[in-house]
Scaffold this active site. Structure first.
Site, PDB file in Angstrom:
ATOM      1  N   ARG A  23       0.807  -1.216   0.000  1.00  0.00           N
ATOM      2  CA  ARG A  23       0.000   0.000   0.000  1.00  0.00           C
ATOM      3  C   ARG A  23       0.840   1.265   0.000  1.00  0.00           C
ATOM      4  O   ARG A  23       0.382   2.322  -0.407  1.00  0.00           O
ATOM      5  CB  ARG A  23      -0.919   0.028   1.225  1.00  0.00           C
ATOM      6  CG  ARG A  23      -1.888  -1.140   1.293  1.00  0.00           C
ATOM      7  CD  ARG A  23      -2.524  -1.223   2.647  1.00  0.00           C
ATOM      8  NE  ARG A  23      -1.482  -1.537   3.645  1.00  0.00           N
ATOM      9  CZ  ARG A  23      -1.631  -1.427   4.957  1.00  0.00           C
ATOM     10  NH1 ARG A  23      -2.778  -1.018   5.457  1.00  0.00           N
ATOM     11  NH2 ARG A  23      -0.652  -1.735   5.772  1.00  0.00           N
ATOM     12  N   GLN A  47       1.814  25.933  17.886  1.00  0.00           N
ATOM     13  CA  GLN A  47       1.313  26.417  16.602  1.00  0.00           C
ATOM     14  C   GLN A  47       1.918  25.547  15.505  1.00  0.00           C
ATOM     15  O   GLN A  47       3.053  25.092  15.633  1.00  0.00           O
ATOM     16  CB  GLN A  47       1.728  27.883  16.402  1.00  0.00           C
ATOM     17  CG  GLN A  47       1.191  28.513  15.134  1.00  0.00           C
ATOM     18  CD  GLN A  47       1.471  30.013  15.099  1.00  0.00           C
ATOM     19  OE1 GLN A  47       1.432  30.692  16.111  1.00  0.00           O
ATOM     20  NE2 GLN A  47       1.734  30.521  13.912  1.00  0.00           N
ATOM     21  N   HIS A  62      15.458  33.162   9.709  1.00  0.00           N
ATOM     22  CA  HIS A  62      14.505  33.675  10.698  1.00  0.00           C
ATOM     23  C   HIS A  62      14.747  33.035  12.062  1.00  0.00           C
ATOM     24  O   HIS A  62      15.118  31.879  12.164  1.00  0.00           O
ATOM     25  CB  HIS A  62      13.067  33.380  10.266  1.00  0.00           C
ATOM     26  CG  HIS A  62      12.720  33.945   8.929  1.00  0.00           C
ATOM     27  ND1 HIS A  62      11.900  33.295   8.042  1.00  0.00           N
ATOM     28  CD2 HIS A  62      13.089  35.094   8.310  1.00  0.00           C
ATOM     29  CE1 HIS A  62      11.767  34.025   6.941  1.00  0.00           C
ATOM     30  NE2 HIS A  62      12.483  35.114   7.082  1.00  0.00           N
ATOM     31  N   LYS A  72      11.597  24.958  16.685  1.00  0.00           N
ATOM     32  CA  LYS A  72      10.849  24.515  15.505  1.00  0.00           C
ATOM     33  C   LYS A  72      11.174  23.059  15.205  1.00  0.00           C
ATOM     34  O   LYS A  72      12.327  22.640  15.299  1.00  0.00           O
ATOM     35  CB  LYS A  72      11.239  25.350  14.282  1.00  0.00           C
ATOM     36  CG  LYS A  72      10.995  26.823  14.435  1.00  0.00           C
ATOM     37  CD  LYS A  72      11.525  27.607  13.243  1.00  0.00           C
ATOM     38  CE  LYS A  72      11.302  29.094  13.438  1.00  0.00           C
ATOM     39  NZ  LYS A  72      11.823  29.878  12.312  1.00  0.00           N
ATOM     40  N   HIS A 119      16.860  29.794  11.059  1.00  0.00           N
ATOM     41  CA  HIS A 119      16.418  28.779  10.114  1.00  0.00           C
ATOM     42  C   HIS A 119      16.098  29.409   8.764  1.00  0.00           C
ATOM     43  O   HIS A 119      15.556  30.514   8.689  1.00  0.00           O
ATOM     44  CB  HIS A 119      15.160  28.074  10.643  1.00  0.00           C
ATOM     45  CG  HIS A 119      14.617  27.089   9.668  1.00  0.00           C
ATOM     46  ND1 HIS A 119      13.498  27.361   8.900  1.00  0.00           N
ATOM     47  CD2 HIS A 119      15.056  25.867   9.307  1.00  0.00           C
ATOM     48  CE1 HIS A 119      13.273  26.311   8.113  1.00  0.00           C
ATOM     49  NE2 HIS A 119      14.200  25.403   8.350  1.00  0.00           N
ATOM     50  N   TYR A 132       6.001  23.461   9.833  1.00  0.00           N
ATOM     51  CA  TYR A 132       6.699  23.904  11.034  1.00  0.00           C
ATOM     52  C   TYR A 132       5.807  23.611  12.234  1.00  0.00           C
ATOM     53  O   TYR A 132       4.707  24.143  12.315  1.00  0.00           O
ATOM     54  CB  TYR A 132       6.883  25.421  11.051  1.00  0.00           C
ATOM     55  CG  TYR A 132       7.577  26.068   9.884  1.00  0.00           C
ATOM     56  CD1 TYR A 132       8.912  26.446   9.985  1.00  0.00           C
ATOM     57  CD2 TYR A 132       6.896  26.360   8.707  1.00  0.00           C
ATOM     58  CE1 TYR A 132       9.549  27.090   8.947  1.00  0.00           C
ATOM     59  CE2 TYR A 132       7.530  27.003   7.665  1.00  0.00           C
ATOM     60  CZ  TYR A 132       8.853  27.367   7.790  1.00  0.00           C
ATOM     61  OH  TYR A 132       9.474  28.010   6.764  1.00  0.00           O
ATOM     62  N   ASP A 169      13.122  39.626   3.317  1.00  0.00           N
ATOM     63  CA  ASP A 169      14.361  38.857   3.431  1.00  0.00           C
ATOM     64  C   ASP A 169      15.501  39.506   2.653  1.00  0.00           C
ATOM     65  O   ASP A 169      16.642  39.515   3.107  1.00  0.00           O
ATOM     66  CB  ASP A 169      14.149  37.418   2.972  1.00  0.00           C
ATOM     67  CG  ASP A 169      13.358  36.588   3.972  1.00  0.00           C
ATOM     68  OD1 ASP A 169      13.217  37.019   5.138  1.00  0.00           O
ATOM     69  OD2 ASP A 169      12.871  35.509   3.590  1.00  0.00           O
TER      70      ASP A 169
END
Length: 189
Positions: A23, A47, A62, A72, A119, A132, A169
């Protein structure tokens, strides 16, 4: 599930044990009990975010100011990307050093980025999607942005044409400017 520490202390690559049959495959992407056993500290998700990007999109670098700080747990759920973590903790023995990991949806490999570590990533396929899992919720005004093309960092992104980047950025300050502004966390080794 196997944990391997990266060159940036406290950052890990997590490789799941995949079970395959006719599968397809099954694997556990995250187990907080295993995380706590290996890391010696809990990871409580607050979150979950997703980012979908075209090929050759560069996002980052960041981090999040302390407080609230933010760890994270990052997984590529579609496509392929080159992921970077950069030690931004002032006083760390590896300050300014980085580690890179190729993340793809098929392997299920994840990267854990501790608080105070930057990151960023470069997408290598169209429609790449990254997930994340975050230890704190978004708080406006706490984002720390560092120019991912800062020559002092000299990250080997590997792009062959100018990457797609947000204006934020592209215009982000250098690591030295962010450090001089006193925005970075201290090393708590």
């Amino acid at each position: 599930m196997r944990f391997a520490e990266l060159e940036v202390p406290g950052s890990f690559v997590i490789t799941p044990d995949q079970i395959g049959d006719d599968r397809g495959t099954f694997y556990e992407s995250m187990r907080t009990d295993e995380f706590e056993r290996v890391m010696g500290q809990p990871f409580e998700p607050r979150q979950i975010n997703y980012s979908v990007s075209r090929r050759n999109t560069l996002r980052g670098l960041h981090s999040v100011a302390d407080p609230p700080a933010q760890a994270k747990y990052i997984t590529c759920v579609r496509g392929v990307l080159r992921d970077f973590v950069v030690d931004l903790r002032v006083g760390s023995p590896t300050f300014g050093r980085w580690a890179s990991t190729l993340l793809d949806a098929d392997s299920g490999v994840s990267v854990y980025v501790p608080e105070g570590v930057g990151h960023g990533f470069l997408t290598l396929t169209d429609d790449a999607c990254i997930c994340y899992v975050l230890s704190s919720a978004f708080v406006p005004g706490t984002q720390i942005d560092i120019n991912p093309l800062d020559p002092d960092l000299a990250l080997p992104w590997g792009f062959t044409e100018q990457p797609l980047m947000s204006a934020k950025d592209e215009k982000a300050p250098s690591l030295k400017e962010v450090m001089d502004a006193g925005l970075l966390m201290p090393w708590r080794g």
